[in-house]
Motif scaffolding. Structure first.
Motif, short mmCIF file in Angstrom:
data_model
loop_
_atom_site.label_atom_id
_atom_site.label_comp_id
_atom_site.label_asym_id
_atom_site.label_seq_id
_atom_site.Cartn_x
_atom_site.Cartn_y
_atom_site.Cartn_z
N ARG A 58 0.84 -1.19 0.00
CA ARG A 58 0.00 0.00 0.00
C ARG A 58 0.88 1.25 0.00
N VAL A 59 0.54 2.17 -0.90
CA VAL A 59 1.21 3.47 -0.99
C VAL A 59 0.15 4.54 -0.77
N ALA A 60 0.25 5.26 0.33
CA ALA A 60 -0.72 6.31 0.61
C ALA A 60 -0.44 7.53 -0.26
N VAL A 61 -1.50 8.16 -0.74
CA VAL A 61 -1.38 9.36 -1.58
C VAL A 61 -2.17 10.46 -0.88
N TRP A 62 -1.45 11.45 -0.35
CA TRP A 62 -2.08 12.53 0.41
C TRP A 62 -1.68 13.86 -0.20
N MET A 63 -2.44 14.29 -1.20
CA MET A 63 -2.16 15.56 -1.85
C MET A 63 -3.35 15.98 -2.70
N ALA A 64 -3.29 17.21 -3.17
CA ALA A 64 -4.36 17.76 -3.99
C ALA A 64 -4.22 17.30 -5.44
N ASN A 65 -5.27 17.52 -6.22
CA ASN A 65 -5.23 17.18 -7.64
C ASN A 65 -4.06 17.87 -8.34
N GLN A 125 1.20 15.43 -10.61
CA GLN A 125 1.89 14.46 -9.76
C GLN A 125 0.94 13.39 -9.25
N TYR A 126 -0.29 13.78 -8.94
CA TYR A 126 -1.27 12.81 -8.45
C TYR A 126 -1.57 11.78 -9.54
N LEU A 127 -1.74 12.24 -10.78
CA LEU A 127 -2.02 11.30 -11.86
C LEU A 127 -0.85 10.35 -12.09
N VAL A 128 0.35 10.87 -12.03
CA VAL A 128 1.53 10.01 -12.20
C VAL A 128 1.61 9.00 -11.05
N ALA A 129 1.25 9.42 -9.84
CA ALA A 129 1.25 8.50 -8.70
C ALA A 129 0.27 7.35 -8.94
N LEU A 130 -0.93 7.67 -9.41
CA LEU A 130 -1.91 6.62 -9.70
C LEU A 130 -1.41 5.70 -10.81
N ALA A 131 -0.86 6.29 -11.87
CA ALA A 131 -0.34 5.50 -12.98
C ALA A 131 0.82 4.62 -12.54
N ALA A 132 1.66 5.13 -11.64
CA ALA A 132 2.79 4.35 -11.15
C ALA A 132 2.31 3.16 -10.32
N LEU A 135 3.08 9.30 -0.37
CA LEU A 135 3.47 10.30 -1.36
C LEU A 135 2.85 11.63 -0.98
N VAL A 136 3.67 12.67 -0.93
CA VAL A 136 3.22 13.99 -0.50
C VAL A 136 3.68 15.04 -1.51
N ASP A 137 3.10 16.23 -1.39
CA ASP A 137 3.58 17.38 -2.17
C ASP A 137 3.43 18.62 -1.31
N GLU A 138 3.59 19.79 -1.93
CA GLU A 138 3.56 21.03 -1.16
C GLU A 138 2.18 21.31 -0.57
N SER A 139 1.14 20.65 -1.06
CA SER A 139 -0.20 20.87 -0.53
C SER A 139 -0.51 20.01 0.68
N THR A 140 0.31 19.00 0.96
CA THR A 140 0.05 18.09 2.08
C THR A 140 0.09 18.88 3.38
N PRO A 141 -0.99 18.85 4.18
CA PRO A 141 -1.10 19.77 5.32
C PRO A 141 -0.27 19.42 6.54
N ALA A 142 0.22 18.18 6.64
CA ALA A 142 0.97 17.78 7.84
C ALA A 142 1.91 16.64 7.48
N THR A 143 2.84 16.36 8.36
CA THR A 143 3.78 15.27 8.12
C THR A 143 3.13 13.96 8.53
N PRO A 144 2.99 13.03 7.58
CA PRO A 144 2.36 11.75 7.92
C PRO A 144 3.32 10.83 8.65
N PRO A 145 2.82 9.78 9.28
CA PRO A 145 3.70 8.83 9.96
C PRO A 145 4.42 7.96 8.95
N THR A 153 8.13 8.79 3.82
CA THR A 153 7.45 9.63 2.86
C THR A 153 8.35 9.82 1.63
N MET A 154 7.72 10.20 0.53
CA MET A 154 8.44 10.54 -0.69
C MET A 154 7.73 11.71 -1.36
N ALA A 155 8.47 12.70 -1.80
CA ALA A 155 7.89 13.79 -2.56
C ALA A 155 7.43 13.25 -3.91
#
Length: 378
Positions: free
Chosen positions: A52-59, A62-69, A102-112, A115-117
């Protein structure tokens, strides 16, 4: 037997769609290529098939590439709701057993956990010699996890296979008449089925896609007018804000709206008055969005109601003791067990009745048309 056309990545690789982001545009096949490169990068970072790879970011791109990956590598993308608090997000990431977020500049907090940008997945855009993933995911792989509302208990983790997402995308495009001539705005977040189904139906039809990062009413109104958007889907509150802003909706053939705020009566008539066309629909995480849609040519009174005609020819509905029950290929693979390593068979079975998924929703079925129903309440 699984076919390539039933996997998620083929929605991009086989599509003629051009996707417009805030500051860039990509063809759908380009996203598929970057997904293969991103999958190789995730695998080299120790992510194994089925993880499982969590995806926590806005549209975003990068989000589409994460899903495709995730699709290319056979990883499971866990959609973290963009409205979750840090504690809610941490709880989901822990419960699903995510090995990476997976996070980006929109991610509101540091997840446990690790992580990877998400920008790292775009390495192939700069280095065209980058390796691509060779162990391609399949249509029968678990692919994406959504969460239920969780109003009375912890949100359930709803897992879909690549097949259910891809097949439903084509069914939505065909059943609702979306074509390559349409311009589809993806305004809702991809972390939910509403946003993802808006995107995938457009890809299946080869439509032009407009996908801003986040919802800003003035920006969204400007995009609708500039791109002459013909189709979008969203909440009643979203359309209320657009109407209050004075957005020009005349280019829209139709727009599906979710009636979440019952105080916003008259929104269909308000849109009609300025040349827009809103119509009710039905969906949920377990069966995906746009499961049914009201006829855009119907009266305002009809289009105000949630529910409508079932989108896919291979899907069935019935009402038993007032409860809506559904069957068809758009349904989920099951509820993810705590820890994320498997489906919780008992919990999943508790929500089925002889092959029919029990939605828990109250509905009325049209006695003259079993493919049409009216949603009453959840």
């Amino acid at each position: 037997m699984a076919t390539h056309d039933d996997d998620f990545l083929s929605l991009f690789s086989g599509s003629d769609s051009i996707i417009h982001f805030d500051n860039a545009e990509r063809s759908a096949p380009e996203i598929a290529t970057l997904g293969g490169i991103g999958a190789a990068h995730l695998r080299s970072s120790g992510v194994e098939k089925g993880a499982r790879v969590a995806v926590w970011m806005a549209n975003s791109e990068q989000y589409l590439v994460a899903l495709a990956a995730c699709a290319a590598g056979g990883f499971v993308a866990v959609s973290v709701n963009t409205r979750y608090s840090a504690a809610e997000a941490a709880d989901l990431i822990t419960r699903c057993g995510a090995v990476l977020t997976l996070v980006d500049e929109s991610t509101p907090a540091t997840p446990p956990g690790p992580t990877m940008a998400a920008a790292e997945l775009l390495i192939g855009d700069k280095d065209q010699s980058a390796a691509t993933d060779t162990s391609t995911g399949t249509a029968d792989d678990h692919f994406v996890v959504f969460t239920t509302s969780g109003t009375t208990s912890k949100p359930k983790m709803v897992v879909h296979k690549q097949r259910s997402i891809a097949v439903h995308a084509r069914d939505m495009a065909t059943g609702t008449g979306i074509t390559a001539d349409d311009v589809v705005l993806v305004a809702m977040p991809l972390c939910g089925v509403f946003g993802l189904c808006t995107l995938t139906s457009a890809l299946a039809a080869g439509s032009t896609v407009v996908m801003p990062t986040g919802f800003n009413v003035a920006r969204t109104a400007e995009l609708i007018e500039r791109h002459q958007v013909t189709i979008t889907h969203g909440s009643d509150d979203m359309f209320h804000r657009l109407l209050e802003h004075g957005a020009d909706l005349r280019s829209m053939r139709w727009a599906g709206y979710g009636r979440f705020n019952t105080s916003l009566d008259g929104i269909v008539e308000r849109a009609d008055a300025i040349g827009g066309c809103l119509t009710g629909l039905y969906g949920m995480s377990e069966v995906q969005a746009l499961f049914s849609v009201r006829d855009p040519a119907g009266s305002p009174a009809e289009r105000t109601k949630a529910g409508g005609t079932i989108t896919a020819a291979t899907v069935s509905a019935r009402v038993v003791d007032g409860e809506l029950q559904l069957k068809g290929p758009s349904l989920f693979a099951g509820y993810l067990a705590e820890g994320g390593n498997s489906v919780d068979d008992n919990l999943t079975a508790d929500n089925y009745d002889d092959g029919w998924f029990r939605t828990g929703d109250l509905a009325e079925q049209d006695p003259s048309n079993p493919r049409e129903f009216t949603y009453l309440t959840r």
